[in-house]
Design an enzyme around this catalytic site. Structure first.
Site, PDB file in Angstrom:
ATOM      1  N   GLY A  53       9.730 -50.846   7.718  1.00  0.00           N
ATOM      2  CA  GLY A  53      10.301 -52.127   8.128  1.00  0.00           C
ATOM      3  C   GLY A  53       9.455 -53.297   7.661  1.00  0.00           C
ATOM      4  O   GLY A  53       8.255 -53.346   7.902  1.00  0.00           O
ATOM      5  N   LEU A  80       5.487 -52.064  13.964  1.00  0.00           N
ATOM      6  CA  LEU A  80       5.918 -52.687  12.696  1.00  0.00           C
ATOM      7  C   LEU A  80       4.767 -53.173  11.808  1.00  0.00           C
ATOM      8  O   LEU A  80       4.822 -54.270  11.258  1.00  0.00           O
ATOM      9  CB  LEU A  80       6.898 -53.843  12.961  1.00  0.00           C
ATOM     10  CG  LEU A  80       8.313 -53.441  13.362  1.00  0.00           C
ATOM     11  CD1 LEU A  80       9.156 -54.676  13.663  1.00  0.00           C
ATOM     12  CD2 LEU A  80       8.989 -52.623  12.253  1.00  0.00           C
ATOM     13  N   ASN A 106      14.461 -52.108   4.541  1.00  0.00           N
ATOM     14  CA  ASN A 106      14.563 -52.196   6.002  1.00  0.00           C
ATOM     15  C   ASN A 106      13.819 -53.452   6.460  1.00  0.00           C
ATOM     16  O   ASN A 106      12.652 -53.639   6.118  1.00  0.00           O
ATOM     17  CB  ASN A 106      13.957 -50.928   6.622  1.00  0.00           C
ATOM     18  CG  ASN A 106      14.082 -50.906   8.128  1.00  0.00           C
ATOM     19  OD1 ASN A 106      13.422 -51.647   8.834  1.00  0.00           O
ATOM     20  ND2 ASN A 106      14.941 -50.034   8.634  1.00  0.00           N
ATOM     21  N   CYS A 136      13.956 -51.984  17.102  1.00  0.00           N
ATOM     22  CA  CYS A 136      12.590 -51.474  17.262  1.00  0.00           C
ATOM     23  C   CYS A 136      12.107 -51.721  18.690  1.00  0.00           C
ATOM     24  O   CYS A 136      12.031 -52.866  19.128  1.00  0.00           O
ATOM     25  CB  CYS A 136      11.636 -52.144  16.275  1.00  0.00           C
ATOM     26  SG  CYS A 136       9.953 -51.523  16.488  1.00  0.00           S
ATOM     27  N   LYS A 171      21.105 -51.355  11.733  1.00  0.00           N
ATOM     28  CA  LYS A 171      20.575 -50.149  12.392  1.00  0.00           C
ATOM     29  C   LYS A 171      20.511 -50.356  13.904  1.00  0.00           C
ATOM     30  O   LYS A 171      19.795 -51.228  14.387  1.00  0.00           O
ATOM     31  CB  LYS A 171      19.185 -49.834  11.839  1.00  0.00           C
ATOM     32  CG  LYS A 171      18.564 -48.583  12.442  1.00  0.00           C
ATOM     33  CD  LYS A 171      17.332 -48.182  11.661  1.00  0.00           C
ATOM     34  CE  LYS A 171      16.664 -46.973  12.250  1.00  0.00           C
ATOM     35  NZ  LYS A 171      15.467 -46.582  11.496  1.00  0.00           N
ATOM     36  N   GLY A 225      12.598 -37.333  16.682  1.00  0.00           N
ATOM     37  CA  GLY A 225      12.518 -35.888  16.438  1.00  0.00           C
ATOM     38  C   GLY A 225      13.658 -35.141  17.114  1.00  0.00           C
ATOM     39  O   GLY A 225      14.538 -35.757  17.736  1.00  0.00           O
ATOM     40  N   THR A 274      11.162 -38.109  11.448  1.00  0.00           N
ATOM     41  CA  THR A 274      10.005 -37.369  11.971  1.00  0.00           C
ATOM     42  C   THR A 274       9.756 -36.052  11.233  1.00  0.00           C
ATOM     43  O   THR A 274       8.604 -35.664  11.013  1.00  0.00           O
ATOM     44  CB  THR A 274      10.227 -37.114  13.480  1.00  0.00           C
ATOM     45  OG1 THR A 274      10.440 -38.384  14.099  1.00  0.00           O
ATOM     46  CG2 THR A 274       9.041 -36.445  14.128  1.00  0.00           C
TER      47      THR A 274
END
Ligand SMILES: Cc1cc2nc3c(=O)[nH]c(=O)nc-3n(C[C@H](O)[C@H](O)[C@H](O)COP(=O)(O)O)c2cc1C
Length: 312
Positions: A53, A80, A106, A136, A171, A225, A274
């Site tokens: 990002g 970030l 991103n 985020c 996103k 994950g 992940t």
């Protein structure tokens, strides 16, 4: 090997589209900025990378422990950390071009103005795809603030759209009780595609007893994950019920079966995050496996496979 997994994502309302060699993209924050992973992956089978990002100014990220390992995933609170847009354009972009690596830029901001400046810069530099992170959970202000309110998200998407002509992906965050109005706000604001999900808020705690004393460690941040796969599948299904633009699915993808599950939920392409830390070649390995499955079972191509998974 014959490639049957070329993927084109199309916004059918505007015909804005983007094509990738494969539908598998490496997720932002887990694969660097450009060719860091070149030695571990077959670039011929990498759909694209989503860059770490990028913000307007360079950021150092959060202090203290940033990673907490879990069974089946991890928690991160990186905050970030990144080089900033100027350094990205000067130092990172040339190599992406030279190596012919497809990528999504991103971006994340602390204000609407930040996002507009980043989008204009992407437009001026002919960057083909933008992935706007409004999700985020690891920064003290900005970013997620724009992603959880449909009115603000609509305004933000509209303003980015006005300043950016390429393929616009927004996103989304799973940290909401209802993702549908957020997805609709993106589509109505002019997004070409939605990607989901970013990390899920969580707390990792470790308590150890040693020499008559308890030692505690805790890290609050974003969970990722395979642990979050059921939430990701649920969110993607919800999004797909209300929008007609394509959806890039992510959250715990590790195997070919995971790809099939994401397709059934509504994903048109995938990002892997992940799992890259365990196996940096996974994105190209899975693309090869997907391609072989299509050839062996005589599907025409990736679109044919998607249709069959959804309609059989
Ligand atoms: C260490 C780490 C850093 C991340 N940094 C970013 C980021 O900068 N921008 C972003 O949009 N998502 C970021 N993410 C979220 C991932 O791109 C992805 O949405 C999420 O981890 C779910 O996918 P996964 O379960 O396959 O990891 C980060 C995730 C991790 C684990």
């Amino acid at each position: 090997m014959e490639l049957k997994i070329k993927t084109t994502l199309i916004n059918k309302k505007t015909n804005n589209s983007i094509s990738f060699k494969t539908p598998i993209i490496t997720a932002s924050g887990t694969y660097g900025y450009n060719n860091e992973f070149e030695d571990f992956i077959d670039l011929d089978f990498l759909g694209a990378i989503s860059t770490k990002g990028i913000t307007l100014e360079k950021r150092l990220g959060n202090e203290g422990e940033r990673i907490f390992e879990l069974k089946g995933g991890m928690i991160n609170r990186i905050g970030l950390e990144n080089v900033g847009i100027e350094a990205f354009i000067k130092d990172k972009l040339p190599l992406l071009k030279e190596k012919n690596i497809d990528f999504l830029l991103n971006i994340a901001g602390s204000s609407i103005d930040d996002y507009i400046k980043l989008a204009s810069c992407a437009d001026e530099n002919n960057i083909k795809a933008l992935e706007v992170n409004v999700s985020c959970p690891n920064v003290s202000h900005g970013c997620l603030e724009f992603g959880l309110n449909p009115d603000i998200l609509h305004e933000l998407t509209l303003k980015i759209r006005k300043n950016y002509g390429g393929f616009l992906i927004v996103k989304l965050s799973p940290n909401t009780s209802d993702i549908k109005p957020l997805a609709l706000a993106c589509e109505e604001g002019g997004a070409d595609c939605i990607s989901a999900i970013n990390t899920l808020r969580g707390l990792g705690i470790n308590v150890q007893y040693e020499n008559n004393k308890f030692y505690k460690k805790s890290v609050e941040g974003g969970v990722s994950g395979s642990l979050i796969k059921p939430s990701a599948l649920y969110m993607i299904k919800q999004i797909k019920q209300v929008v007609s633009i394509p959806v890039i699915g992510m959250g715990g993808i590790l195997t070919l079966d995971d790809l099939f599950e994401f397709i059934y939920a509504g994903a048109d392409a995938f990002e892997i995050g992940t799992a890259n830390f365990m196996k940096p070649s996974l994105a190209s390995d899975l693309a090869k496996e997907l391609n072989e499955f299509i050839i062996k079972n005589e599907f025409k191509n990736f679109d044919d496979l998607k249709e069959r998974i959804r309609n059989d």
